[in-house]
Design an enzyme around this catalytic site. Structure first.
Site, PDB file in Angstrom:
ATOM      1  N   ASP A 472      -1.066  -1.412   1.558  1.00  0.00           N
ATOM      2  CA  ASP A 472      -0.135  -1.121   0.467  1.00  0.00           C
ATOM      3  C   ASP A 472      -0.056  -2.298  -0.512  1.00  0.00           C
ATOM      4  OD1 ASP A 472       1.736   0.400  -0.878  1.00  0.00           O
ATOM      5  OD2 ASP A 472       2.998   0.758   0.875  1.00  0.00           O
ATOM      6  N   ASP A 541       3.541   8.663  -4.085  1.00  0.00           N
ATOM      7  CA  ASP A 541       4.730   8.673  -3.233  1.00  0.00           C
ATOM      8  C   ASP A 541       5.514   9.960  -3.427  1.00  0.00           C
ATOM      9  OD1 ASP A 541       4.323   6.327  -1.973  1.00  0.00           O
ATOM     10  OD2 ASP A 541       5.961   5.222  -2.919  1.00  0.00           O
TER      11      ASP A 541
HETATM   12  C1  DGJ Z   1       5.073   2.571  -0.521  1.00  0.00           C
HETATM   13  C2  DGJ Z   1       4.152   3.614   0.023  1.00  0.00           C
HETATM   14  O1  DGJ Z   1       3.603   4.364  -1.005  1.00  0.00           O
HETATM   15  C3  DGJ Z   1       4.893   4.480   1.031  1.00  0.00           C
HETATM   16  O2  DGJ Z   1       4.065   5.523   1.470  1.00  0.00           O
HETATM   17  C4  DGJ Z   1       5.337   3.598   2.159  1.00  0.00           C
HETATM   18  O3  DGJ Z   1       4.214   3.092   2.839  1.00  0.00           O
HETATM   19  C5  DGJ Z   1       6.195   2.466   1.632  1.00  0.00           C
HETATM   20  N1  DGJ Z   1       5.542   1.751   0.568  1.00  0.00           N
HETATM   21  C6  DGJ Z   1       6.556   1.498   2.739  1.00  0.00           C
HETATM   22  O4  DGJ Z   1       7.215   0.403   2.281  1.00  0.00           O
END
Ligand code: DGJ
Length: 720
Positions: A472, A541
């Site tokens: 991430d 997301d």
């Molecule tokens: C952002 C990501 O896009 C989510 O899927 C998740 O992993 C969160 N970060 C976790 O902090």
């Protein structure tokens, strides 16, 4: 052969695409880019005419001006008033006039040092054109690779300082193309956090249209790609050319129409925060750009781009490997979990046929919320009820693979890492920090930082049996400076990218059995630079099935479907609050790599039965979605109430149809299928009904849904 030199013409020939460059007394002029031409005789030559206010390099020929010539890598400062490809400060000016000095043909694909490169093939050939500006004492090399198996050409540039003094590169594109005056549209992929990759098409008008990023990452709002197509081009007809950059940092892509309606295209690193000092004897290589062409509309352009990326960009061991169906605990638990909860989730997932369990954020250090602990890559054994490998063994015993979340490029102020190395965060002396999600970015321009991250992540991947990593990146870069004064010159975003590619190439090569997924709050870094190392992307997301329709449409516009992670989440949805049937959530997620991201332990039995059936069905159609050809039938563009997409692989065909809102009358939508064999018979699975390919393509298939919002249907045919 892919490259041919005939007289003063250079032919770069890929599968169904040609680029033809003329050497005119040392100037490189672009005679053609587009459909394949075996032999060129100058049919599209520009009118030799004296154009007012366009400078002439010689007094005796008022009809020759760089301003009106179609160039590759324009000469800068000699009367060409369009966007330059290069700006190099040397002596006391930025003028450059490169003339061709030599050319050669190499076997294999072009490679930019320290940057992501396409995989070569045996029949790939590269043309290297070497130019020199004797006054500035600079050398320019242009690389063009032709591929026999794809309608794509890859290209990049290299500048070398031949002088005994440093110069500063203020701008250098990866490629530039001048194409003939015509009515064009430009297509780009735009958006924002949670609504990434909206397909936007507009007419090319006089002036400059640019998409760019200055965020230190390609970003959610623009993609390093631009498509130029005929104004009349449709999904199935017309010419279209895509430019894409293998780069994950600051970029720019532009189209410019000048006063004579001639059109210039360019793509490369953004000039913003870029002033590259080039010492005597040193060279600078740009990121690689891809040029992909279709003579049969935008649908074929998608297929050609997807083919090239799957075969030449993605890590080879995953490009044609089926992706596991996963359960991710993020939207099921967020930070609130203990070992028991994770095992309950894994248990339920295993009963439903799911194949991979992904433990998301919150398993390390003091990470009880998103304000702390980034950088402390030490397992929180209290939370996990013991060593990570014990948890993994229990998950494996349930028949599931195991995946783990990291955010390696970041540092929290509340972390042991920051307490030990406050200067490792990107920052400018005396300026304090700018926070985003309460975190800072590590300075990957500093080799000590890269070495620390390599060792920390490598340790966890080596000591534990991990099958999958979600990588991430949850903020963008600000306060650019050298906290630790490591670099003699100002730290630049490109330094960061070189450190990042060093880091990810090391880890992905050392752990080549691990499937890496890239994520940046969803699709904030969904670009080909990352895809060269990470064959999967968390596209957004936003997990709401209806919001996902345009996101998935745009995410697979140039990138292969197999790169796109797509999850079924809870209803009402956590981002949109929308209530959507489990069938539609499944049907939409099945248009990518299927996963689940909800608390399976609290679902009613009826939902679990549907999920078990979805998982079993997806295992049957998975190769069609992940290896098949994609055809768009109805695009979920603004104002559209429907979407339909089709995949064809070997003898199997899958069609997904979604209608957003109910209509007062039942409207029968006819889906005209594509890419089938006219004479072949296709049996609709679950029925005895058989149709010929011709009937499905020309009469079409009636899609009828009952009344109600957010309904969908999937059709699966097998050729008899
Ligand atoms: C952002 C990501 O896009 C989510 O899927 C998740 O992993 C969160 N970060 C976790 O902090």
């Amino acid at each position: 052969m892919g490259i041919r030199i005939e007289g003063n013409l250079f032919y770069i020939q890929s599968k169904e695409m040609s680029m033809i460059i003329e050497n005119k007394e040392g100037d490189l002029l672009l005679r053609h880019i587009g459909g394949k031409i075996a032999k060129y005789h100058g049919s599209n030559a520009i009118l030799e005419k004296d154009h007012a206010f366009s400078g002439n390099p010689t007094p005796d020929n008022r009809t020759f001006s760089y301003d009106t010539q179609r160039q590759v890598f324009g000469v800068h400062g000699f009367g060409d008033f369009r966007q330059p490809s290069l700006k190099i400060a040397h002596a006391n000016n930025e003028l450059t006039q490169f003339k061709l000095t030599s050319s050669e043909i190499l076997n294999g694909a072009n490679e930019a040092t320290g940057l992501p490169n396409p995989h070569s093939t045996e029949d790939a050939e590269t043309l290297v054109l070497t130019l020199e500006d004797k006054v500035a004492a600079l050398e320019l090399k242009l690389y063009y690779t032709a591929y026999a198996d794809c309608s794509t050409i890859s290209t990049h540039a290299e500048v070398r300082n031949l002088s005994d003094k440093a110069v500063v590169i203020n701008r250098v594109l990866s490629t530039m193309l001048d194409v003939p005056a015509s009515a064009y549209d430009v297509v780009t992929l735009q958006g924002a956090y949670a609504r990434e990759k909206t397909v936007r098409r507009q007419k090319v008008e006089q002036g400059i249209f640019t998409v760019a990023s200055n965020r230190g990452a390609s970003g959610h709002s623009h993609t390093p790609a631009m498509i130029l197509c005929e104004h009349t081009a449709t999904e199935d007809a017309g010419q279209a050319l895509a430019l894409q950059l293998l780069y994950s940092g600051n970029f720019q892509a532009f189209v410019q129409k000048n006063q004579l309606n001639e059109v210039r295209l360019g793509i490369g690193i953004n000039d913003d925060n870029f002033a590259w000092q080039l010492s005597a004897g040193d060279s600078f290589e740009t990121p690689v750009a891809l040029l992909t062409f279709s003579n049969h509309g935008l649908g074929k352009l998608t297929q050609e781009s997807q083919l090239f990326i799957q075969d030449h960009i993605m890590p080879k061991q995953f490009a044609h490997a089926e992706r596991p169906i996963l359960i991710n605990n993020w939207e099921a638990t967020y930070f609130n979990f203990k070992k028991e909860k994770l095992l309950d989730l894994a248990d339920e997932a295993s009963k439903l046929g799911i194949e991979l369990f992904v433990l998301d954020d919150g398993w390390f250090g003091n990470r009880f919320d998103d304000n702390r602990a980034l950088g402390d890559w030490v397992v929180n054994e209290e939370k996990l009820g013991g060593p990570l490998n014990d948890l993994i063994a229990e998950v494996h015993a349930k028949g599931l693979k195991f995946g783990l979340w990291f955010e390696p490029e970041m540092i929290s102020v509340d972390s042991d890492l920051y307490r030990a190395h406050p200067d490792w965060a990107i920052q400018a002396e005396g300026r304090g920090h700018t926070y985003s999600r309460n975190q800072l970015v590590l300075n990957l321009a500093n080799p000590d930082v890269v070495a620390y991250i390599k060792a920390a992540i490598d340790k966890i991947l080596t000591e534990n049996t991990i099958d999958y990593v979600k990588w991430d990146y949850n903020r963008n870069i600000t306060n650019i400076g050298n906290g630790d004064t490591y670099l003699a010159t100002q730290m630049q975003s490109h330094d960061y990218m070189l450190g990042l590619y060093d880091l990810v190439s090391y880890l992905t090569e050392k752990h080549s059995n691990i499937l890496f997924e890239s994520c940046s709050g969803g699709g904030g870094r969904n670009d080909l630079g990352m895809m060269r190392y990470f064959p999967q992307v968390w596209a957004s997301d936003n997990t709401d099935a209806i919001s996902r329709l345009p996101i998935q449409y745009g995410s697979s516009y140039l990138h292969p479907t197999i790169s796109m992670g797509s999850h079924v989440s809870a209803s009402p949805n956590h981002q949109m609050g929308r209530t959507t049937p489990i069938e539609t959530r499944g049907n939409v997620a099945m248009m990518g790599n299927l996963g689940y991201e909800l608390d399976l332990t609290s679902l009613p039995e009826s939902d679990k039965e549907v999920i078990a059936a979805q998982v079993a069905y997806y295992k049957e159609i998975r190769p069609v979605i992940q290896f098949g050809k994609q055809y768009r039938l109805i695009n979920p563009e603004e104002g559209s109430n429907e979407a339909a997409v089709q995949f064809v692989y070997e003898d199997k065909v899958v069609v997904t149809y979604v209608r957003t809102l109910s209509t007062i009358e039942i409207i029968e939508t006819t889906l005209k299928l594509k890419g089938l064999e006219e004479e072949a018979l296709y049996c609709l699975q679950g029925t005895d009904q058989v149709y010929s390919g011709a009937e499905l393509m020309y009469a079409g298939l009636i899609a009828i849904l009952p009344q109600g919002d957010y309904l969908s249907k999937q059709y699966y045919f097998v050729k008899q």
